[in-house]
Design an enzyme around this catalytic site. Sequence first.
Site, PDB file in Angstrom:
ATOM      1  N   CYS A   1      -2.409  -5.261  -0.453  1.00 40.33           N
ATOM      2  CA  CYS A   1      -1.121  -5.644  -1.044  1.00 40.33           C
ATOM      3  C   CYS A   1      -0.154  -4.473  -1.085  1.00 40.33           C
ATOM      4  CB  CYS A   1      -1.335  -6.187  -2.454  1.00 40.33           C
ATOM      5  SG  CYS A   1      -1.873  -4.934  -3.647  1.00 40.33           S
ATOM      6  N   GLY A   2      -0.624  -3.285  -0.763  1.00 37.27           N
ATOM      7  CA  GLY A   2       0.238  -2.110  -0.759  1.00 37.27           C
ATOM      8  C   GLY A   2      -0.090  -1.114  -1.849  1.00 37.27           C
TER       9      GLY A   2
END
Length: 241
Positions: free
Chosen positions: A235-236
């Site tokens: 998701c980062g």
Amino acid sequence: MTALPATSIAAPSLDDLDALNAHLETLRADERVAWALQHGPQQAALSSSFGAQSAVTLHLLTQQRPDIPVILIDTGYLFPETYRFADALTERLSLNLQVYRPLVSRAWMEARHGRLWEQGMVGIDQYNNLRKVEPMRRALDELNVGTWFTGLRRSQSGGRAQTPIVQKRGDRYKISPIADWTDRDVWQYLQAHALPYHPLWEQGYVSIGDFHTTRRWEPGMREEDTRFFGLKRECGIHEDI
């Protein structure tokens, strides 16, 4: 447990980190936690998605530091079961839960940008930055976190296969004490301590994030295929921070 001197982590070089990781690889997960709590910079905190196997690190950390801040990023799109799971574990383990949310509500975000998660990789990346990365970065900064514990494991995906036990990200140390654990190790720990999987585990969810970008595992799928329509796994948070 053989502890390295505190100065080994105060200002390590790359060579020091290599030696440190080699040392930590020889320790048990609880010994790694003890070492990091003793020698890592303060404040320590644990981030948790309250996902499929999150009870492991929540229990592992709170056994040694009961009041450690536990950061949960509430994107506004978590499964109802995730919110209930977080409530149940918070009560059972007396967690010091710190919930952080995006600066913009889900309704306002959708009014501005539409359903970003349906807009390909560009949209997914923008969504993740707005609803996950920014709140996590803010949480770590506001809580003045110097030692950040995570539940990352190498077996979870190809992108995590080289996860070190300790790494330096900016001025912060990131500790993954169960990086080398297998699914069986996780199961054995949960069984030994009578801890639960996420409620959706029994329905075939092996990696649990937001409801609109998480799907059940099916035969032939990799774990990472169950997230973000198979386009990506991360998701980062663990790439950009």
